[in-house]
Scaffold this active site. Structure first.
Site, PDB file in Angstrom:
ATOM      1  N   HIS A 205      18.911  -6.073  44.588  1.00  0.00           N
ATOM      2  CA  HIS A 205      20.108  -6.836  44.200  1.00  0.00           C
ATOM      3  C   HIS A 205      20.504  -6.709  42.733  1.00  0.00           C
ATOM      4  O   HIS A 205      21.516  -7.256  42.319  1.00  0.00           O
ATOM      5  CB  HIS A 205      19.915  -8.314  44.525  1.00  0.00           C
TER       6      HIS A 205
HETATM    7  C1  UD1 Z   1      21.317 -14.110  40.021  1.00  0.00           C
HETATM    8  C2  UD1 Z   1      20.509 -14.016  38.724  1.00  0.00           C
HETATM    9  C3  UD1 Z   1      19.359 -13.042  38.912  1.00  0.00           C
HETATM   10  C4  UD1 Z   1      18.511 -13.423  40.089  1.00  0.00           C
HETATM   11  C5  UD1 Z   1      19.415 -13.525  41.321  1.00  0.00           C
HETATM   12  C6  UD1 Z   1      18.632 -13.911  42.538  1.00  0.00           C
HETATM   13  C7  UD1 Z   1      21.842 -14.269  36.665  1.00  0.00           C
HETATM   14  C8  UD1 Z   1      22.334 -13.545  35.478  1.00  0.00           C
HETATM   15  N1  UD1 Z   1      21.325 -13.476  37.625  1.00  0.00           N
HETATM   16  O1  UD1 Z   1      21.910 -12.866  40.283  1.00  0.00           O
HETATM   17  O2  UD1 Z   1      18.535 -13.080  37.750  1.00  0.00           O
HETATM   18  O3  UD1 Z   1      17.517 -12.444  40.301  1.00  0.00           O
HETATM   19  O4  UD1 Z   1      20.428 -14.498  41.053  1.00  0.00           O
HETATM   20  O5  UD1 Z   1      19.425 -13.878  43.656  1.00  0.00           O
HETATM   21  O6  UD1 Z   1      21.899 -15.466  36.724  1.00  0.00           O
HETATM   22  N2  UD1 Z   1      27.023 -14.634  46.120  1.00  0.00           N
HETATM   23  C9  UD1 Z   1      27.353 -15.135  47.337  1.00  0.00           C
HETATM   24  N3  UD1 Z   1      26.759 -16.293  47.748  1.00  0.00           N
HETATM   25  C10 UD1 Z   1      25.845 -16.949  46.981  1.00  0.00           C
HETATM   26  C11 UD1 Z   1      25.518 -16.421  45.730  1.00  0.00           C
HETATM   27  C12 UD1 Z   1      26.117 -15.263  45.295  1.00  0.00           C
HETATM   28  O7  UD1 Z   1      28.157 -14.584  48.066  1.00  0.00           O
HETATM   29  O8  UD1 Z   1      25.327 -17.995  47.424  1.00  0.00           O
HETATM   30  C13 UD1 Z   1      27.678 -13.388  45.664  1.00  0.00           C
HETATM   31  C14 UD1 Z   1      28.975 -13.681  44.933  1.00  0.00           C
HETATM   32  O9  UD1 Z   1      29.856 -12.664  45.194  1.00  0.00           O
HETATM   33  C15 UD1 Z   1      28.539 -13.636  43.485  1.00  0.00           C
HETATM   34  C16 UD1 Z   1      27.499 -12.523  43.537  1.00  0.00           C
HETATM   35  O10 UD1 Z   1      26.842 -12.702  44.792  1.00  0.00           O
HETATM   36  O11 UD1 Z   1      29.580 -13.390  42.595  1.00  0.00           O
HETATM   37  C17 UD1 Z   1      26.507 -12.567  42.427  1.00  0.00           C
HETATM   38  O12 UD1 Z   1      25.962 -13.865  42.273  1.00  0.00           O
HETATM   39  P1  UD1 Z   1      25.473 -14.342  40.814  1.00  0.00           P
HETATM   40  O13 UD1 Z   1      24.945 -15.724  40.891  1.00  0.00           O
HETATM   41  O14 UD1 Z   1      26.535 -14.049  39.814  1.00  0.00           O
HETATM   42  O15 UD1 Z   1      24.298 -13.343  40.464  1.00  0.00           O
HETATM   43  P2  UD1 Z   1      23.117 -12.713  41.329  1.00  0.00           P
HETATM   44  O16 UD1 Z   1      23.399 -11.268  41.460  1.00  0.00           O
HETATM   45  O17 UD1 Z   1      22.820 -13.485  42.573  1.00  0.00           O
END
Ligand code: UD1
Length: 365
Positions: A205
């Site tokens: 991821h």
């Molecule tokens: C975040 C953390 C990362 C951690 C990861 C675990 C930061 C900088 N990064 O990354 O360190 O390893 O979480 O998962 O905080 N999304 C969904 N549903 C959700 C959550 C996310 O669809 O419940 C999608 C959305 O499009 C979102 C994208 O995933 O924009 C990324 O989510 P985000 O929280 O920005 O970062 P992660 O890549 O999950």
């Protein structure tokens, strides 16, 4: 002593659960949970509250998605109101996600003492958002709780005063030890139509690996190679899944033979999947530690690790790029039994949260 515990993203929930439980054992502590909403899907968030026996968050800020800047800024604005209302004696943050740094900045600006759990970890790679979050959080924390020796050395090098730093062990391992037996009971292996030792578990991821077409294509090749040897079980993160669709690669992924593609899994299901895997291929931070504790071989797609003990004492090996050939060679080595069992790092004994609670209560007197 009123403590606001911050959770936001998936890797935070299993760290806060044992802390909240430990705080409940001290009658002088009032422990409240603030969920920023950074992760919001049922499978990325709610299921963890149920399985980890966490109460419903006292506050849910509902800040999910958006750019990192927007996410961080919106959490700050929403969390400031909570701090104004609650007037906590301490704010406690864990790990290195955007929710961690956002609430750290609010704590500092509002003059509330701050504890950082999992302090001192450094990959040395400032292109990772998590590394910047860690460095900044540690630089302003009042209590820094450290999981491994490298963290003590890093904080000393950065000039953090010794009296703020405590080597306590690993709260994520507290959760693992606490829930391991319970996790054995679910039917995730049947769901994946596999058995203990007969599959490779995969997670991917990190933006560096999954936000570009070349990285995603390498992942497809790696899965195809792996699936020639064993079934591959891949619970896919929303970021990765969204990007596979965006680059038109979803059909290719779904058509790979011997691949079980699943949505994000609950804590107990994923724990069982880790414990029984022949090998785990990942780019996660926390899984490096969990596999070390479980003594399961782990290949991590990263140039560097902020958790070096998992490679010196544990079962983790770093693979510096997503080159399918190198991965293939390493994988065959491991599947042929050329692995080491490793040892469990000092103080990863299931008691870290109790140590932290005892220290904070003593300091708060
Ligand atoms: C975040 C953390 C990362 C951690 C990861 C675990 C930061 C900088 N990064 O990354 O360190 O390893 O979480 O998962 O905080 N999304 C969904 N549903 C959700 C959550 C996310 O669809 O419940 C999608 C959305 O499009 C979102 C994208 O995933 O924009 C990324 O989510 P985000 O929280 O920005 O970062 P992660 O890549 O999950």
């Amino acid at each position: 002593m009123k403590i606001l515990n911050i959770v936001g993203a998936r890797p935070n929930f299993m760290k806060i659960a044992p802390l909240h439980r430990a705080f409940q054992q001290h009658e002088q502590v009032e422990s409240k949970i603030v969920h920023t909403g950074q992760h919001y899907d049922e499978k990325m968030s709610d299921i963890f509250f149920n399985q980890l026996e966490l109460p419903k968050p006292h506050y849910f800020l509902g800040i999910g998605g958006g750019s990192h800047t927007q996410q961080t800024a919106k959490i700050m604005i929403a969390f400031e109101k909570v701090v104004e209302d609650e007037k906590p004696d301490l704010i406690l943050v864990v790990g290195d996600v955007n929710s961690t740094i956002a609430c750290t900045l609010v704590a500092i600006k509002m003059g509330v003492p701050l504890a950082h759990v999992e302090a001192g970890l450094r990959s040395g790679d400032r292109t990772m958002p998590e590394e910047v979050n860690r460095v900044l959080t540690d630089s302003v924390s009042d209590y820094l709780f450290v999981t491994e020796q490298s963290g003590m050395i890093n904080l000393a090098k950065e000039g953090i005063a010794d009296e703020k730093v405590f080597f306590v062990g690993n709260v994520m391992i507290d959760s693992l030890a606490y829930f391991r037996e319970k996790a054995a009971n679910n039917d995730i292996l049947q769901q994946a139509d596999t058995k203990a030792g007969e599959y490779i578990l995969m997670t991917m991821h990190r933006p560096a690996n999954v936000d570009n077409e070349a990285g995603l294509k390498s992942i497809l090749k790696i899965i195809k190679n792996a699936a020639k040897y064993k079934k591959v079980v891949f619970p896919i993160h929303p970021r990765t899944s969204n990007n596979m669709a965006k680059f038109g690669l979803k059909d290719q992924l779904e058509s790979i033979d011997n691949l079980v593609l699943m949505g994000p899994q609950g804590y107990l299901q994923f724990l069982k999947l880790m414990e029984n895997a022949a090998l785990i291929i990942t780019d996660s931070g926390g899984i490096q530690e969990e596999t070390t504790y479980l003594q399961v071989p782990c290949l991590t797609f990263r140039d560097s690790t902020e958790r070096p003990i998992t490679t010196t004492l544990g079962t983790n090996q770093l693979l510096r790029d997503l080159n399918p050939v190198t991965v293939h060679e390493k994988m065959v080595e491991i599947l042929n039994g050329q692995t080491r069992k490793g040892v469990i790092p000092p103080l990863w004994d299931g008691q870290a949260a109790e140590r932290i609670a005892a220290i904070l209560v003593e300091k708060g007197k």
